[in-house]
Design a protein around this motif. Structure first.
Motif, short mmCIF file in Angstrom:
data_model
loop_
_atom_site.label_atom_id
_atom_site.label_comp_id
_atom_site.label_asym_id
_atom_site.label_seq_id
_atom_site.Cartn_x
_atom_site.Cartn_y
_atom_site.Cartn_z
N THR A 129 0.82 -1.21 0.00
CA THR A 129 0.00 0.00 0.00
C THR A 129 0.85 1.26 0.00
O THR A 129 0.67 2.16 -0.82
N LEU A 130 1.83 1.32 0.93
CA LEU A 130 2.68 2.49 1.00
C LEU A 130 3.58 2.58 -0.22
O LEU A 130 3.84 3.68 -0.73
N HIS A 131 4.03 1.44 -0.72
CA HIS A 131 4.87 1.47 -1.93
C HIS A 131 4.08 2.00 -3.11
O HIS A 131 4.59 2.79 -3.91
N MET A 132 2.83 1.58 -3.25
CA MET A 132 1.98 2.08 -4.33
C MET A 132 1.72 3.58 -4.15
O MET A 132 1.73 4.35 -5.13
N THR A 133 1.50 3.99 -2.91
CA THR A 133 1.30 5.41 -2.63
C THR A 133 2.51 6.23 -3.03
O THR A 133 2.39 7.30 -3.65
N ALA A 134 3.70 5.73 -2.69
CA ALA A 134 4.92 6.43 -3.05
C ALA A 134 5.07 6.52 -4.57
O ALA A 134 5.47 7.57 -5.10
N THR A 135 4.74 5.45 -5.27
CA THR A 135 4.84 5.46 -6.73
C THR A 135 3.89 6.49 -7.33
O THR A 135 4.25 7.22 -8.26
N LEU A 136 2.67 6.56 -6.80
CA LEU A 136 1.71 7.55 -7.28
C LEU A 136 2.18 8.97 -6.99
O LEU A 136 2.01 9.88 -7.82
N LEU A 137 2.78 9.18 -5.82
CA LEU A 137 3.22 10.52 -5.46
C LEU A 137 4.41 10.97 -6.30
O LEU A 137 4.53 12.15 -6.63
#
Length: 478
Positions: A129-137
């Motif tokens: 979840t956090l990795h996907m969030t970082a990728t989106l950011l």
């Protein structure tokens, strides 16, 4: 007059800025689209648990990291040039340009830099979840960065929201009018779409290369080629529409630039032709050997079939841009755009005929078109920046009045140093990128900094889902 190799300090400063910014923008034009592509790949992997998407993510994230780093390094030079070669511009427009550039650093660069490490190294450390969030950011950061830069540049083309101070400085009066100046929405949409198309054709070109080398049984190769062609099919026609709308906006606020783009030296009273080709002769104020379509130019410019228009003959010579450069760079950009639309349509036909992965002529065409987005982007910037001459802030500050009081030999020496260093350093980086792209995405593909071993992601073992070997079996991305 102080000159260096026959050129004065003003021309050398313009050449230096043009060279460095053209070299620099090659990298953001790719990373803006690639960051979004990585976010899509990561999201598709988490949704489908298909290893092909994870394999592609790890394949392209290495390329993204190197390209992003080269973009940052090449961009650092730009800020120094504002102080060394364009100190008058920095002094007079600094109250407006300075804060906008600072907002870009605070809202975009810090966002990208803060989450880039998590995107590159954190998949197995922070959870999906956090990795996907970082990728989106990171993807959002690249787009936000482009937004601020385009806002600054657009203000220099259509300056609004300012008052002139006693010392000749541009002082902010309405920040909303400054940021959202009249040309900003059109230029932002056109630039972002160009970045996505640039990435699509590079990704598609890499996929085409591997398909030409008989690697059609590789699920990653097929997926990257299919996704790139979908993007070309959908976005290339959209880019034509956005470019037309920007052209109309440019004609409203910078009509002289459009006259140079179209090659209209003479005025027209009853119908405006669409000039396809010709040889602009600015000295004689005429277009030699012109090939045109009668009256078609009127509807394109929103003037109707019987429209009238004043030509460059009505503009003083001192206020005309270099017509030949603007005329031909515009045609290079438009020509590449037409080819992109054609390739997208060709791929769509091949997809319906079920020979998307076996049509070798299509693969050859896409491979040749791989760098076309970069060429079109540079041609577009030449059109828009050279087209606003002789102004650096359109209608308000002449380029000749914005240059630093510096000797031509100093600017010329630094220009030569830039050329040598850029081609040595960034040439080596580009060669390494091409080496990475020449290898196909393999099973067990490692990301940045990963050690050999099984692919894991938060307890998911996607390696258990083997890539298909049947080239005729469709993939979800196809």
């Amino acid at each position: 007059m102080d000159t260096f190799l026959g050129l004065d300090a003003l021309m050398l400063a313009r050449i230096q800025f043009g060279f460095t910014i053209a070299f620099h923008f090659l990298f953001p034009a790719f990373t803006i689209g690639l960051a979004s592509y990585l976010a899509v790949l990561n999201g598709m992997f988490l949704w489908t648990k298909d290893e092909a998407y994870l394999r592609l993510f790890k394949y392209w994230v290495k390329i993204f990291a190197i390209t992003f780093a080269m973009g940052v390094v090449s961009g650092l030079v730009m800020s120094y040039q504002f102080g060394t070669n364009w100190s008058v511009l920095s002094d007079r427009a600094g109250p407006i340009i300075g804060p906008l550039m600072a907002y870009e650093v605070l809202t975009a660069f810090f966002l990208e830099a803060g989450f880039l490490g998590i995107m590159l190294f954190g998949r197995e450390k922070v959870g999906p979840t956090l990795h996907m969030t970082a990728t989106l950011l990171v993807a959002a950061g690249t787009a936000i960065s482009a937004t601020w830069i385009i806002s600054v540049n657009s203000w220099m083309h259509t300056p609004t929201g300012f008052v002139m101070g006693e010392n000749g400085q541009f002082l902010p009066d309405d920040w909303w009018a400054i940021v959202f100046n009249p040309s900003f929405p059109y230029r932002l949409a056109h630039t972002l779409t160009a970045a996505y198309l640039t990435t699509a054709f590079i990704v598609g070109g890499v996929g085409a290369w591997h398909l030409l080398r008989r690697r059609g049984d590789n699920a990653g190769v097929r997926t990257m080629f299919s996704m790139a062609m979908w993007m070309a099919t959908v976005v290339a026609p959209l880019q034509v529409v956005l470019g037309h709308e920007q052209g109309l906006n440019t004609y409203e606020y910078q009509p002289t630039k459009v006259l140079a783009m179209e090659g209209h030296f003479e005025s027209y009273d009853d119908g405006i032709p669409l000039i396809l080709f010709g040889i602009p002769d600015q000295e004689a104020q005429e277009l030699r050997y012109g090939i045109s379509i009668p009256r078609v130019g009127g509807p394109i410019l929103g003037k109707g079939w019987n429209g009238s228009m004043d030509g460059l003959e009505t503009v003083p010579r001192a206020e005309q841009p270099p017509v030949a450069m603007v005329f031909w760079s515009f045609r290079i950009m438009v020509g590449i755009g037409v080819l992109m639309v054609a390739v997208g349509a060709w791929s769509l036909i091949s997809r319906f005929r079920r020979n998307l992965y076996t049509s070798r002529w299509l693969h050859r065409a896409v491979f040749v078109m791989a760098p076309s987005g970069l060429v079109a982007v540079i041609a577009g910037w030449i059109t828009t920046e050279v087209g606003r001459q002789p102004y650096v802030v359109y209608g308000e500050l002449l380029t000749a009045d914005a240059v630093s009081p510096i000797g031509a030999s100093a600017v010329g020496s630094s220009l030569i140093a830039f050329i040598v260093i850029y081609f040595a350093v960034f040439g080596a980086g580009i060669l390494y990128l091409l080496k990475l792209m020449a290898k196909p995405p393999e099973k067990g593909q490692r990301g940045v900094g990963e050690e050999p071993g099984p692919i894991r992601s938060a307890g998911i073992m996607p390696a258990q889902k083997l890539p298909r070997s049947d080239p005729n079996k469709p993939h979800p991305a196809e």
